[in-house]
Each structure stands twice: as C-alpha cells, then as structure tokens.
Enzyme design. Structure first.
Site, short mmCIF file in Angstrom:
data_model
loop_
_atom_site.label_atom_id
_atom_site.label_comp_id
_atom_site.label_asym_id
_atom_site.label_seq_id
_atom_site.Cartn_x
_atom_site.Cartn_y
_atom_site.Cartn_z
N ARG A 90 50.41 39.43 45.22
CA ARG A 90 50.27 38.52 44.06
C ARG A 90 51.16 37.32 44.33
O ARG A 90 52.37 37.46 44.49
CB ARG A 90 50.68 39.23 42.77
CG ARG A 90 50.73 38.29 41.59
CD ARG A 90 50.82 39.00 40.27
NE ARG A 90 49.56 39.63 39.90
CZ ARG A 90 49.18 39.92 38.66
NH1 ARG A 90 49.96 39.64 37.64
NH2 ARG A 90 48.02 40.48 38.41
N HIS B 101 41.18 35.84 41.14
CA HIS B 101 41.63 37.18 40.75
C HIS B 101 40.48 38.17 40.96
O HIS B 101 39.93 38.72 40.02
CB HIS B 101 42.08 37.17 39.28
CG HIS B 101 42.95 38.33 38.90
ND1 HIS B 101 43.29 39.35 39.76
CD2 HIS B 101 43.56 38.63 37.72
CE1 HIS B 101 44.07 40.22 39.13
NE2 HIS B 101 44.25 39.81 37.90
N GLN C 189 40.35 41.86 39.37
CA GLN C 189 40.02 41.88 37.94
C GLN C 189 38.51 41.83 37.74
O GLN C 189 37.96 42.55 36.90
CB GLN C 189 40.70 40.69 37.23
CG GLN C 189 40.39 40.61 35.76
CD GLN C 189 40.99 41.76 34.95
OE1 GLN C 189 42.18 42.03 35.06
NE2 GLN C 189 40.18 42.44 34.16
N ASP D 194 40.65 34.34 28.35
CA ASP D 194 41.90 34.57 29.08
C ASP D 194 42.94 33.62 28.50
O ASP D 194 42.60 32.71 27.74
CB ASP D 194 41.65 34.29 30.58
CG ASP D 194 42.85 34.61 31.46
OD1 ASP D 194 43.78 35.31 31.00
OD2 ASP D 194 42.88 34.13 32.62
N CYS E 214 41.05 39.82 30.20
CA CYS E 214 41.72 40.50 31.32
C CYS E 214 43.12 40.98 30.95
O CYS E 214 43.68 41.82 31.65
CB CYS E 214 41.74 39.58 32.54
SG CYS E 214 42.46 37.99 32.21
N ARG F 289 40.28 48.80 35.99
CA ARG F 289 41.06 48.25 37.11
C ARG F 289 41.38 49.37 38.11
O ARG F 289 41.28 49.19 39.31
CB ARG F 289 42.37 47.63 36.60
CG ARG F 289 42.23 46.41 35.71
CD ARG F 289 41.63 45.22 36.43
NE ARG F 289 42.34 44.89 37.66
CZ ARG F 289 43.43 44.10 37.74
NH1 ARG F 289 43.90 43.53 36.66
NH2 ARG F 289 44.00 43.84 38.90
N1 CP Z 1 44.98 41.36 34.13
C1 CP Z 1 46.05 41.42 34.94
O1 CP Z 1 46.02 41.08 36.13
O2 CP Z 1 47.18 41.95 34.34
P1 CP Z 1 48.63 41.98 34.98
O3 CP Z 1 49.13 40.56 35.10
O4 CP Z 1 49.45 42.80 34.00
O5 CP Z 1 48.53 42.65 36.33
#
Ligand code: CP
Length: 303
Positions: A97, A124, A127, A219, A259, A287
């Site tokens: 990430r 992403h 997701q 989002d 998300c 997920r």
């Molecule tokens: N939706 C998502 O990626 O959540 P986090 O940032 O908690 O991983």
C-alpha cells in the site's frame, strides 16, 4: 511472477475465474494448503485490506508477515530497488500500500515474486474484486448490470471500478464534480476493454447518472493524505451525497456499496448506510474471499 498492479492486469477470463473461485471459497471449498509467506508493506493505515489479507493467507494454510515500513530500512532511505531484491528472497508474494503507483512498478521490476497493489494513488484493484463478487451475489451475474459511482471520480476507486467493470461487462457511470473527473487515459482504457457492449460514461449530473442503475457506489471525498483539503471539498461534493433523495432516482432493487471507511453525513447518510439496500458489510467480508482467491491463483495453489 504475475503481478496485480492495475485492474487491467487481468483478462476478462482471469477475472471471471477469480470471482468463481472466491464464491467457492466463501461457500466453504478448501484447497491444498499452500504453506507460503505473504508480506504486507503498508505505508498507509488500513483495517480491511491488512486484516483481510492476513485472514485470507491464514485460511490458505500460509502465513502473513506485517512489514511495518517504520521498523524497516525503507523508512531510513534504503532504495526500493534494493528492498525489493531482498524481500524477493524471503517471501512468496508481497502486497504493498503506497502513495505512489511508481513504487509498485519498481517492486514489480526488481522482484520476481508476485506484487499486489493493496491501494495506491492510482488504483485499488483488490477492492474491486470484492465489489464485483458482491454485485454478482446480489444479481446472480454481472453482465448487463449498471453501476453508478457518485463522488470523487479522480480517485483510485473510480479508476479501478472503470477498468474492472469494463472487464466484467458491467456498465459504469462516473458522476463527479467537473474538476474531479477520472483520468482520461483510464476512461479510454476502460472503453477499449469494454468495446461496444458495455456503457462507460462520465458526467457531472449525479441524479441523471443513478437513474435505472442497480448499484450505487460511493467513497470518501478526501483520501488519506488529502486531509488539508477535506473541509474545502465538502461544498463541492455536497450534490454527490448518497442520501434517500438520490436513492429515490435509482432502480428500486438497487444496492449501495461503499469500500469503507465511511464518513456518515458527508459522502453517505447514516440512513442509507444502515438501510435495507446497503451491502457494505458483505462487501467488506468479500475482501477476504476475493483476496484468498487472488493469492491462491497467483501462487498456483487452486487445486
Ligand atoms: N477499503 C479499504 O481498503 O479499507 P482499508 O483502508 O481499511 O484497508
């Protein structure tokens, strides 16, 4: 190895197979134990992605190692190219990430193990695997479904949804303020994937965009790292709030996805978030199943 840096790294067939495997795993299917090691290198906070990856790898029989950047040498300036070549010798797969998609490309270039984008500035994809699984569960298929994204069209979610929906045959409409439209090159890429059979559109008109849509997606209006502009964005994004009024224009059978994390009273109201059309908790659960399928597929342990 194979990487997942962008949703567009998958073919339509690979995506279909992953979603099928994810559904089987959710239904309780078991596969040969993989006994491999997944690394998580996260430069940003995460609840769902971090924990669902650890749970997914544990369920596969493997182990997950949380590589907090602040206690590795990357926080003291060791080049990513060197880090990548070292982690490559210890791990079997690495989820990252990062604030910068180019970091993922550096890792993918220097490491032979599969690199997974666990959220970047641009995309992403993990997701979207879970999102498509959730849509498939709700409508017993994907082809012909229309998803309307309401909010910041220039963010990572909008970009991966454009590409993922195009691959899956889901019509996608992005509705966002004029200055927050998706990158044109991603829209063009999605249109190329979709061909003539799938609608790919962008608009500033949220009400027109949700008409007859079966999936309403939103989002946050400001992502991690954009805290300084969060307050100034609220009036710009207010017409894009997913509330009962906006939902009244959507298909009556429409589902609501987010998300998470959600900011109730900003991009979504509490009544919609907790209402009968919301599927956000199933979406969050998926997920884990979708990423278990992804890891199994990347490591070649799908039975
Ligand atoms: N939706 C998502 O990626 O959540 P986090 O940032 O908690 O991983």
């Amino acid at each position: 190895g194979r990487d997942l840096l962008s949703m567009a790294d998958l073919t339509a067939e690979e995506l279909r197979d992953l979603l099928y495997l994810a559904a089987q795993l959710k239904a309780g299917a078991t596969y040969p134990q993989c006994q491999k090691l997944l690394g998580l290198l996260f430069y940003k906070a995460s609840t769902r992605t971090r924990v669902s990856f650890i749970a997914a790898m544990t369920r596969l029989g493997g182990q997950a190692l949380d590589l907090n950047p602040s206690v590795t040498q990357v926080s003291r300036g060791e080049p990513l190219a060197d880090t990548a070549r070292v982690l490559d010798r210890y791990l079997d797969v690495l989820a990252i990430r990062t604030f910068d998609q180019r970091d993922l490309e550096t890792f993918a270039h220097y490491a032979k193990i599969p690199i997974i984008n666990a959220l970047s500035d641009l995309e992403h994809p993990c997701q979207v695997l879970a999102d498509l699984q959730t849509i498939q569960e709700s409508f017993h298929g994907l082809a012909g479904v229309t998803l309307t994204y309401v909010g910041d069209g220039s963010n990572n979610m909008a970009h991966s949804l454009l590409l993922g929906c195009a691959l899956a045959g889901v019509n996608v409409r992005i509705s966002s303020p004029h200055e927050y439209q998706p990158l044109d090159r991603i829209v063009q890429q999605a249109k190329k994937i979709a061909g003539d059979r799938v609608e790919i559109t962008t608009t500033t008109d949220a009400i027109a965009a949700v008409k007859s849509a079966q999936v309403i997606y939103t989002d946050v209006w400001a992502s991690m790292g954009q805290e300084d502009v969060a307050t100034s964005r609220i009036p710009i994004f207010q017409p894009y709030q997913v509330n009962e009024e906006l939902m009244s224009h959507a298909d009556s059978s429409a589902i609501v996805l987010h998300c998470l994390p959600a900011h109730r009273g900003e991009e979504i109201t509490d009544d919609v978030m907790e209402g009968a059309q919301s599927r956000v908790w199933d979406q969050a659960e998926n997920r884990m199943h979708a990423q278990q399928a992804l890891i199994a597929s990347l490591l070649g342990v799908t039975g």
